[in-house]
Design an enzyme around this catalytic site. Structure first.
Site, short mmCIF file in Angstrom:
data_model
loop_
_atom_site.label_atom_id
_atom_site.label_comp_id
_atom_site.label_asym_id
_atom_site.label_seq_id
_atom_site.Cartn_x
_atom_site.Cartn_y
_atom_site.Cartn_z
N ARG A 119 -2.14 -43.60 85.05
CA ARG A 119 -2.79 -44.55 85.90
C ARG A 119 -4.24 -43.86 86.45
O ARG A 119 -4.58 -45.37 87.35
CB ARG A 119 -1.23 -43.75 87.24
N LYS A 123 -4.82 -47.02 92.22
CA LYS A 123 -5.32 -46.03 92.90
C LYS A 123 -6.60 -45.48 94.09
O LYS A 123 -7.23 -44.84 93.23
CB LYS A 123 -4.65 -45.04 93.25
N GLU A 165 5.54 -52.05 99.85
CA GLU A 165 5.20 -50.17 100.55
C GLU A 165 5.18 -50.05 101.46
O GLU A 165 4.54 -50.33 101.86
CB GLU A 165 4.97 -49.98 99.15
C1 LIG Z 1 0.35 -46.68 98.41
C2 LIG Z 1 1.07 -45.50 97.42
N1 LIG Z 1 2.65 -46.29 96.72
C3 LIG Z 1 3.07 -45.29 96.59
C4 LIG Z 1 2.80 -44.23 96.22
C5 LIG Z 1 3.74 -43.13 95.41
O1 LIG Z 1 3.43 -42.90 94.01
P1 LIG Z 1 3.44 -41.97 93.44
O2 LIG Z 1 4.78 -41.58 93.64
O3 LIG Z 1 2.70 -41.52 91.81
O4 LIG Z 1 3.11 -40.08 94.15
C6 LIG Z 1 1.67 -43.42 96.56
C7 LIG Z 1 1.12 -41.95 96.73
O5 LIG Z 1 0.30 -41.47 95.30
C8 LIG Z 1 0.46 -44.79 98.01
O6 LIG Z 1 -0.50 -43.95 98.13
#
Ligand SMILES: Cc1ncc(COP(=O)(O)O)c(C=O)c1O
Length: 335
Positions: A79, A182, A218
């Protein structure tokens, strides 16, 4: 290490070391451990003006057998590279990333909370452009730092549901923008909605699709997931959400438990039809949501604690992370 493991919370605290790599002349340097958090950076550095910065969030756990294991570091490596590609930053080889994470975890082993405390070692890789420049263009040099912070059990006194507010004033990401990676800037853009949600008494904001404002995207730092009244795992599909590694893993856990899994567009009005709703992400695994406010409309769910289906998913997932359940998919990597 003399830390109050039961009350760590989720906050920065310095540890022994962080590992750093520098990218110049088309290649990454060898990693080096630093015992400081300071960095010397030009005020003209790309990251400060043009925002080439991407990061990750992941965890290492002290297992029941005393060993320290990292949860799915290969997923975070991939990622990170997907984020880097989109912002024209250099990729970092997956195997080297995993080795670097292991190095920093081993060097900070005394900071990994003991088994049974509910804590973990949170790992924060961050990559940013460091070249001095005035014109808008990709940086020529980059830094990749992986730091480690011990964090506590999020729920010290049992799992507490939160209330959420649908963000109607601002979107966190644009259609065909950067919501699926991210990028640090996404979080800067979401702060105003989080603030507005908090002002209305809701700890989290729930974002909707920026193109049509019709579907659930989300939460600010976690994916949306729901259990339908007939027991299906339902989660949103959208080009503007981060592909959560927790969600991906929970979908697998749900399938392992014999549940039907639906990853699809979720209309806002469908919120009225779900039995349980939660936010999912690395920090907490699952945060049950008791109410979602959307203007004058209020959607309500299981109020007191985590719902029964979410509880099953949560227990299996944390069981794998702490070495209490069999890790049938080989997600845990020994540090
Ligand atoms: C915007 C966002 N969505 C979803 C997630 C959850 O992702 P993960 O399960 O990889 O931590 C995060 C955190 O990392 C996030 O910042």
């Amino acid at each position: 290490m003399d830390l109050d493991w039961a009350n760590l919370g989720f906050q920065f605290r310095p540890t022994k070391s962080n590992i750093r790599f520098h990218y110049a002349d088309g290649k990454w340097s060898e990693g080096k451990l630093y015992n400081t958090y300071d960095i010397t950076l030009s005020v003209a550095a790309n990251v400060l003006h043009y925002g080439q910065a991407v990061f990750e969030g992941m965890k290492a756990f002290r297992s029941k057998d005393g060993k320290v294991r990292i949860f799915r570091p290969d997923e975070n490596a991939r990622r990170l590279n997907s984020s880097a590609r989109h912002l024209l930053m250099p990729e970092f080889p997956v195997e080297r990333f995993i080795e670097a994470v292991k190095t920093v975890v081993r060097d900070n082993e005394e900071y990994v909370p003991p088994y049974g405390s509910g804590g973990s070692l949170y790992l924060r890789p961050v990559m940013f452009g460091t070249s001095s420049q005035i014109g808008v263009s990709p940086s020529l040099e980059y830094e990749l730092v992986i730091m480690a912070v011990p964090v506590g059990a999020y729920y010290k006194n049992g799992i507490k549901p939160v209330e959420a507010l649908i963000a109607r004033d601002f979107d966190r990401a644009a259609p065909h923008g950067t919501g699926h990676i991210k990028a640090a800037g996404n979080y800067a853009a979401s702060l105003i909605s989080s603030k507005m949600a908090k002002e209305k008494g809701c700890p989290v904001a729930l974002f909707i699709d920026p193109a049509t404002h019709t579907y659930i995207d989300e939460f600010g730092t976690s994916n949306f997931l729901a259990i339908s009244k007939d027991g299906k795992y339902v989660t949103s599909q959208s080009d503007s959400i981060l592909p959560s590694i927790t969600n991906k893993s929970l979908m697998q856990v749900a399938a392992d438990l014999g549940m039907a899994v639906e990853r699809r567009k979720v209309r806002i009005e469908e919120l009225a039809d779900f039995a349980e709703v939660a936010a999912c992400g690395t920090a907490v695994v699952l945060t049950p949501v008791s109410k979602i406010y959307d203007g004058d409309t209020v959607y309500s769910y299981e109020a007191e604690s985590i719902g029964p289906v979410m509880k099953k998913l949560y227990d299996r997932m944390t069981g794998i992370q702490y070495g209490e359940c069999e890790d049938i998919h080989n997600w845990m990597v020994e540090a």
